[in-house]
Scaffold this motif. Structure first.
Motif, PDB file in Angstrom:
ATOM      1  N   PHE A  50      -2.679   4.098 -11.639  1.00 38.41           N
ATOM      2  CA  PHE A  50      -1.604   3.220 -11.151  1.00 38.41           C
ATOM      3  C   PHE A  50      -1.833   1.790 -11.632  1.00 38.41           C
ATOM      4  N   TYR A  51      -3.040   1.268 -11.415  1.00 33.20           N
ATOM      5  CA  TYR A  51      -3.311  -0.123 -11.793  1.00 33.20           C
ATOM      6  C   TYR A  51      -3.361  -0.305 -13.308  1.00 33.20           C
ATOM      7  N   ARG A  52      -3.854   0.688 -14.026  1.00 33.93           N
ATOM      8  CA  ARG A  52      -3.853   0.601 -15.487  1.00 33.93           C
ATOM      9  C   ARG A  52      -2.432   0.555 -16.013  1.00 33.93           C
ATOM     10  N   LEU A  55       0.828  -1.206   0.000  1.00 34.39           N
ATOM     11  CA  LEU A  55       0.000   0.000   0.000  1.00 34.39           C
ATOM     12  C   LEU A  55       0.863   1.257   0.000  1.00 34.39           C
ATOM     13  N   HIS A  56       1.928   1.232   0.795  1.00 30.53           N
ATOM     14  CA  HIS A  56       2.828   2.390   0.866  1.00 30.53           C
ATOM     15  C   HIS A  56       3.499   2.634  -0.488  1.00 30.53           C
ATOM     16  N   PHE A  57       3.905   1.553  -1.167  1.00 34.11           N
ATOM     17  CA  PHE A  57       4.514   1.675  -2.492  1.00 34.11           C
ATOM     18  C   PHE A  57       3.529   2.336  -3.458  1.00 34.11           C
ATOM     19  N   GLU A  83       9.156   8.151 -15.402  1.00 33.72           N
ATOM     20  CA  GLU A  83       8.319   7.336 -14.508  1.00 33.72           C
ATOM     21  C   GLU A  83       9.065   6.090 -14.055  1.00 33.72           C
ATOM     22  N   LYS A  84       9.745   5.425 -14.979  1.00 38.67           N
ATOM     23  CA  LYS A  84      10.513   4.225 -14.629  1.00 38.67           C
ATOM     24  C   LYS A  84      11.585   4.551 -13.597  1.00 38.67           C
ATOM     25  N   ASP A  85      12.310   5.631 -13.812  1.00 37.77           N
ATOM     26  CA  ASP A  85      13.362   6.019 -12.870  1.00 37.77           C
ATOM     27  C   ASP A  85      12.793   6.335 -11.491  1.00 37.77           C
ATOM     28  N   LYS A  86      11.697   7.076 -11.443  1.00 37.07           N
ATOM     29  CA  LYS A  86      11.080   7.446 -10.168  1.00 37.07           C
ATOM     30  C   LYS A  86      10.551   6.197  -9.450  1.00 37.07           C
ATOM     31  N   ILE A  87       9.939   5.284 -10.179  1.00 36.65           N
ATOM     32  CA  ILE A  87       9.398   4.062  -9.585  1.00 36.65           C
ATOM     33  C   ILE A  87      10.529   3.203  -9.025  1.00 36.65           C
ATOM     34  N   ARG A  88      11.641   3.115  -9.745  1.00 41.14           N
ATOM     35  CA  ARG A  88      12.798   2.366  -9.222  1.00 41.14           C
ATOM     36  C   ARG A  88      13.338   3.002  -7.947  1.00 41.14           C
ATOM     37  N   GLU A  89      13.414   4.332  -7.947  1.00 41.31           N
ATOM     38  CA  GLU A  89      13.894   5.069  -6.772  1.00 41.31           C
ATOM     39  C   GLU A  89      12.982   4.813  -5.567  1.00 41.31           C
ATOM     40  N   ILE A  90      11.680   4.869  -5.785  1.00 43.77           N
ATOM     41  CA  ILE A  90      10.722   4.602  -4.715  1.00 43.77           C
ATOM     42  C   ILE A  90      10.885   3.164  -4.225  1.00 43.77           C
ATOM     43  N   GLY A  91      11.047   2.236  -5.148  1.00 42.01           N
ATOM     44  CA  GLY A  91      11.243   0.828  -4.782  1.00 42.01           C
ATOM     45  C   GLY A  91      12.467   0.641  -3.906  1.00 42.01           C
ATOM     46  N   GLU A  92      13.559   1.291  -4.240  1.00 38.95           N
ATOM     47  CA  GLU A  92      14.784   1.195  -3.429  1.00 38.95           C
ATOM     48  C   GLU A  92      14.568   1.778  -2.035  1.00 38.95           C
ATOM     49  N   ASP A  93      13.897   2.938  -1.957  1.00 34.81           N
ATOM     50  CA  ASP A  93      13.612   3.555  -0.659  1.00 34.81           C
ATOM     51  C   ASP A  93      12.779   2.623   0.213  1.00 34.81           C
ATOM     52  N   ILE A  94      11.739   2.080  -0.364  1.00 35.00           N
ATOM     53  CA  ILE A  94      10.833   1.216   0.395  1.00 35.00           C
ATOM     54  C   ILE A  94      11.536  -0.082   0.777  1.00 35.00           C
ATOM     55  N   LYS A  95      12.396  -0.587  -0.086  1.00 35.47           N
ATOM     56  CA  LYS A  95      13.146  -1.799   0.238  1.00 35.47           C
ATOM     57  C   LYS A  95      13.979  -1.588   1.492  1.00 35.47           C
ATOM     58  N   GLU A  96      14.666  -0.462   1.569  1.00 35.65           N
ATOM     59  CA  GLU A  96      15.494  -0.172   2.740  1.00 35.65           C
ATOM     60  C   GLU A  96      14.650  -0.038   4.003  1.00 35.65           C
ATOM     61  N   GLU A  97      13.510   0.648   3.891  1.00 35.07           N
ATOM     62  CA  GLU A  97      12.603   0.776   5.036  1.00 35.07           C
ATOM     63  C   GLU A  97      12.098  -0.599   5.466  1.00 35.07           C
ATOM     64  N   VAL A 143       4.063   6.004  -5.289  1.00 36.39           N
ATOM     65  CA  VAL A 143       4.098   6.115  -6.746  1.00 36.39           C
ATOM     66  C   VAL A 143       2.998   7.065  -7.217  1.00 36.39           C
ATOM     67  N   CYS A 144       1.804   6.915  -6.672  1.00 33.12           N
ATOM     68  CA  CYS A 144       0.695   7.797  -7.069  1.00 33.12           C
ATOM     69  C   CYS A 144       1.017   9.251  -6.754  1.00 33.12           C
ATOM     70  N   GLU A 145       1.577   9.494  -5.594  1.00 31.97           N
ATOM     71  CA  GLU A 145       1.896  10.864  -5.202  1.00 31.97           C
ATOM     72  C   GLU A 145       3.002  11.458  -6.074  1.00 31.97           C
ATOM     73  N   GLU A 146       4.096  10.731  -6.223  1.00 36.80           N
ATOM     74  CA  GLU A 146       5.260  11.287  -6.908  1.00 36.80           C
ATOM     75  C   GLU A 146       5.133  11.286  -8.430  1.00 36.80           C
ATOM     76  N   CYS A 147       4.351  10.358  -8.976  1.00 37.98           N
ATOM     77  CA  CYS A 147       4.138  10.330 -10.421  1.00 37.98           C
ATOM     78  C   CYS A 147       2.822  10.994 -10.813  1.00 37.98           C
ATOM     79  N   ARG A 148       2.103  11.476  -9.820  1.00 44.55           N
ATOM     80  CA  ARG A 148       0.811  12.133 -10.034  1.00 44.55           C
ATOM     81  C   ARG A 148      -0.178  11.236 -10.760  1.00 44.55           C
ATOM     82  N   PHE A 149      -0.268   9.980 -10.280  1.00 46.06           N
ATOM     83  CA  PHE A 149      -1.228   9.013 -10.799  1.00 46.06           C
ATOM     84  C   PHE A 149      -2.408   8.952  -9.835  1.00 46.06           C
ATOM     85  N   SER A 150      -3.591   8.729 -10.367  1.00 49.60           N
ATOM     86  CA  SER A 150      -4.712   8.344  -9.524  1.00 49.60           C
ATOM     87  C   SER A 150      -4.547   6.841  -9.261  1.00 49.60           C
ATOM     88  N   THR A 151      -5.315   6.311  -8.325  1.00 54.17           N
ATOM     89  CA  THR A 151      -5.238   4.866  -8.060  1.00 54.17           C
ATOM     90  C   THR A 151      -5.617   4.061  -9.306  1.00 54.17           C
TER      91      THR A 151
END
Length: 88
Positions: free
Chosen positions: A39-41, A22-24, A62-76, A28-36
């Protein structure tokens, strides 16, 4: 196995796995300005070829930002799992 705090480690880990997904999505929705729905589409989308030109499902930004978010969340997530299980 019980956690250090005496709580059920299975429940704690299951809760954390659910929360991280859910946090991921929220990040992604916030930083990429996607609605829910967007995101799923986009998550189900595939690159296409239209008139011989490739049309990517996600932009490079978008790919770069999503990878960055993934790395952040992985560490958390690793930090939380370490605290729950007491193992590194």
């Amino acid at each position: 196995m019980e956690s250090k705090k005496g709580q059920n480690v299975l429940f704690m880990l299951h809760t954390e796995f659910t929360t991280v997904a859910l946090h991921f999505r929220e990040r992604v929705c916030e930083e990429c300005r996607f609605s829910t729905p967007t995101f799923y589409r986009k998550a189900r989308g595939k690159d296409k070829v239209v008139d011989g030109r490739p049309i990517p499902a996600l932009s490079n930004a978008e790919k770069d930002k999503i990878r960055e978010i993934g790395e952040d969340i992985k560490e958390e997530f690793i930090s939380v799992i370490t605290n729950i299980t007491g193992k590194k």
